[in-house]
Scaffold this active site. Sequence first.
Site, PDB file in Angstrom:
ATOM      1  N   ASN A 142     -13.558  10.003  -2.019  1.00  0.00           N
ATOM      2  CA  ASN A 142     -14.187   8.973  -2.839  1.00  0.00           C
ATOM      3  C   ASN A 142     -13.942   7.646  -2.145  1.00  0.00           C
ATOM      4  OD1 ASN A 142     -14.964  10.771  -4.913  1.00  0.00           O
ATOM      5  ND2 ASN A 142     -12.923  10.665  -5.805  1.00  0.00           N
ATOM      6  N   CYS A 201       0.840  -1.203   0.000  1.00  0.00           N
ATOM      7  CA  CYS A 201       0.000   0.000   0.000  1.00  0.00           C
ATOM      8  C   CYS A 201       0.876   1.255   0.000  1.00  0.00           C
ATOM      9  CB  CYS A 201      -0.913   0.003   1.227  1.00  0.00           C
ATOM     10  SG  CYS A 201      -1.852   1.533   1.438  1.00  0.00           S
ATOM     11  N   TYR A 241     -31.337   9.278 -19.742  1.00  0.00           N
ATOM     12  CA  TYR A 241     -32.156  10.447 -19.420  1.00  0.00           C
ATOM     13  C   TYR A 241     -31.416  11.412 -18.512  1.00  0.00           C
ATOM     14  CZ  TYR A 241     -36.389  13.090 -18.316  1.00  0.00           C
ATOM     15  OH  TYR A 241     -37.306  14.080 -18.167  1.00  0.00           O
ATOM     16  N   ASP A 289       0.996  12.679  -5.424  1.00  0.00           N
ATOM     17  CA  ASP A 289       2.071  12.370  -6.369  1.00  0.00           C
ATOM     18  C   ASP A 289       1.617  12.521  -7.814  1.00  0.00           C
ATOM     19  OD1 ASP A 289       3.784  11.735  -4.223  1.00  0.00           O
ATOM     20  OD2 ASP A 289       2.974   9.700  -4.122  1.00  0.00           O
ATOM     21  N   HIS A 303     -18.602  22.057   1.290  1.00  0.00           N
ATOM     22  CA  HIS A 303     -18.702  23.353   0.634  1.00  0.00           C
ATOM     23  C   HIS A 303     -18.723  24.429   1.716  1.00  0.00           C
ATOM     24  CE1 HIS A 303     -20.521  22.030  -3.499  1.00  0.00           C
ATOM     25  NE2 HIS A 303     -19.241  21.725  -3.355  1.00  0.00           N
ATOM     26  N   LYS A 334     -26.703   2.603  -8.839  1.00  0.00           N
ATOM     27  CA  LYS A 334     -27.468   3.607  -9.583  1.00  0.00           C
ATOM     28  C   LYS A 334     -26.566   4.188 -10.671  1.00  0.00           C
ATOM     29  CE  LYS A 334     -30.141   7.157 -10.735  1.00  0.00           C
ATOM     30  NZ  LYS A 334     -31.333   7.008 -11.574  1.00  0.00           N
ATOM     31  N   PHE A 335     -27.008   4.108 -11.927  1.00  0.00           N
ATOM     32  CA  PHE A 335     -26.247   4.666 -13.045  1.00  0.00           C
ATOM     33  C   PHE A 335     -26.864   5.993 -13.466  1.00  0.00           C
ATOM     34  CE2 PHE A 335     -25.256   0.171 -13.260  1.00  0.00           C
ATOM     35  CZ  PHE A 335     -23.908   0.156 -13.578  1.00  0.00           C
ATOM     36  N   HIS A 352      -4.871   0.463   7.922  1.00  0.00           N
ATOM     37  CA  HIS A 352      -5.280   0.226   6.539  1.00  0.00           C
ATOM     38  C   HIS A 352      -6.717  -0.288   6.435  1.00  0.00           C
ATOM     39  CE1 HIS A 352      -4.426  -0.795   2.283  1.00  0.00           C
ATOM     40  NE2 HIS A 352      -5.043  -1.946   2.507  1.00  0.00           N
ATOM     41  N   CYS A 368       0.184   3.365   3.459  1.00  0.00           N
ATOM     42  CA  CYS A 368       0.437   2.869   4.813  1.00  0.00           C
ATOM     43  C   CYS A 368       1.674   3.536   5.409  1.00  0.00           C
ATOM     44  CB  CYS A 368       0.615   1.352   4.799  1.00  0.00           C
ATOM     45  SG  CYS A 368      -0.950   0.442   4.904  1.00  0.00           S
ATOM     46  N   HIS A 419      -8.747   7.262   3.082  1.00  0.00           N
ATOM     47  CA  HIS A 419      -8.144   8.578   2.861  1.00  0.00           C
ATOM     48  C   HIS A 419      -9.122   9.481   2.137  1.00  0.00           C
ATOM     49  CE1 HIS A 419      -7.508   6.743  -1.112  1.00  0.00           C
ATOM     50  NE2 HIS A 419      -7.328   7.964  -1.593  1.00  0.00           N
ATOM     51  N   GLN A 438      -9.154  13.662   0.037  1.00  0.00           N
ATOM     52  CA  GLN A 438      -8.320  14.564  -0.752  1.00  0.00           C
ATOM     53  C   GLN A 438      -8.684  16.018  -0.465  1.00  0.00           C
ATOM     54  OE1 GLN A 438      -7.298  13.390  -4.851  1.00  0.00           O
ATOM     55  NE2 GLN A 438      -8.751  11.689  -4.628  1.00  0.00           N
ATOM     56  N   CYS A 478     -12.142   4.999  -6.361  1.00  0.00           N
ATOM     57  CA  CYS A 478     -11.032   5.102  -5.423  1.00  0.00           C
ATOM     58  C   CYS A 478      -9.923   4.143  -5.843  1.00  0.00           C
ATOM     59  CB  CYS A 478     -11.516   4.785  -4.017  1.00  0.00           C
ATOM     60  SG  CYS A 478     -10.245   4.971  -2.755  1.00  0.00           S
ATOM     61  N   SER A 479      -8.699   4.655  -5.997  1.00  0.00           N
ATOM     62  CA  SER A 479      -7.597   3.844  -6.527  1.00  0.00           C
ATOM     63  C   SER A 479      -6.786   3.145  -5.444  1.00  0.00           C
ATOM     64  CB  SER A 479      -6.661   4.728  -7.369  1.00  0.00           C
ATOM     65  OG  SER A 479      -6.117   5.770  -6.578  1.00  0.00           O
ATOM     66  N   HIS A 494      -6.735   2.124   1.234  1.00  0.00           N
ATOM     67  CA  HIS A 494      -6.399   2.731   2.522  1.00  0.00           C
ATOM     68  C   HIS A 494      -7.310   3.936   2.763  1.00  0.00           C
ATOM     69  CE1 HIS A 494      -3.298   3.349   5.765  1.00  0.00           C
ATOM     70  NE2 HIS A 494      -3.977   4.473   5.833  1.00  0.00           N
ATOM     71  N   GLN A 521     -32.848  11.644 -12.483  1.00  0.00           N
ATOM     72  CA  GLN A 521     -34.061  10.892 -12.136  1.00  0.00           C
ATOM     73  C   GLN A 521     -33.729   9.900 -11.038  1.00  0.00           C
ATOM     74  OE1 GLN A 521     -34.543   7.374 -12.965  1.00  0.00           O
ATOM     75  NE2 GLN A 521     -36.617   7.318 -12.128  1.00  0.00           N
TER      76      GLN A 521
END
Length: 364
Positions: free
Chosen positions: A151, A50, A320, A76, A279, A315-316, A113, A53, A164, A166, A158-159, A162, A327
Amino acid sequence: MFEQSEHPHRRFNPLCGDWVLVSPHRAQRPWQGQLEIPATAVLPSYAEDCYLCAGNSRINGERNPQYRQPFVFTNDFAALTEHTPAYQHNEDDLFILQSAQGTSRVICYSNDHSRTMPELSQLQILQVIRSWIDQYQQLSQQYCWVQVFENKGAINGCSNPHPHGQIWASNTVPTLPAKADSAQRQYLQTQGKNLLLHYAAQEIQKAERIVVQNEHWLVVVPYWASWPFETLLLPLSPIARMEQLNHAQQLALADILQQLTIRYDNLFQCAFPYSMGWHCAPYTPAGDDQPDNLAHWQLHAHFFPPLLRSASVKKFMVGYEMLAEVQRDMTPEQAAARLRAQSNVHYKTPIAKLKSQGADHAQC
């Protein structure tokens, strides 16, 4: 007779001026589409591979310190950089470009982690809040917008697993906060009230969409929610920026964040994914940053979870939603009732851990 829990209708979002189509009857349709893999795996408290970590090397070769509290560093692969050359271009008001300056930072919530926010103690969440405040204070000296966000989950892009978040800062106010700034300013001018303070008071009176509440904070599924289990987190007193929170409000925020995120995890018995962010009032040049110029702004956080019916059904926002307007398939009232009904004890928490968290809270 019209029944909002059954019949299609539209709801107005006063923060951005958009409308949302609500189609409650569609929640019963059969699902034969894509199924996600629920985030139920038990992660180790430390992972050798990771990049986040404590003590590990990141992709650029830098080694993380042996941190025990929230750890912040410059991303990075920063989306914004401080030394981007100034440049503007405008051709026929159709091809407009301007360079962007800023910075992107990562905040590791803890050295563990395996523990996302709902599994942290209130003391640990309080440390995250104070790190956010510190970053606002630092970055606002140079930039007019500071965006704190997270995220959570691979389903949300999320990549790294761990836990976290941003922090991005920029020399311009982005599109959505600019809309929120304009809407709140206009509401104060026309109605003589702070939009979100008035809204919070109305939600408390109606008691239809409240998820959880304490002395200083309120969480609701907003009347105009787009995502199925979207929530809005609001202070109950005038607060334009996170730096204005006193000690009691910070403690109460740690409590409300823990309660909300535990309910999210409990809903589908998984590490509930979401995108969340704060916000606050944009930062302005010296002389303009007076209390009267911030009276329209109310600090708030959005949580946008993508799950719809279960841990495996997403949910996509397509078709529409991309071509017309957002929606949703259940009413905000129905979503709030389901979240409100969840226990405030995390589904993975044994009694021993509960006692440990109580001891941590006493130290706050």
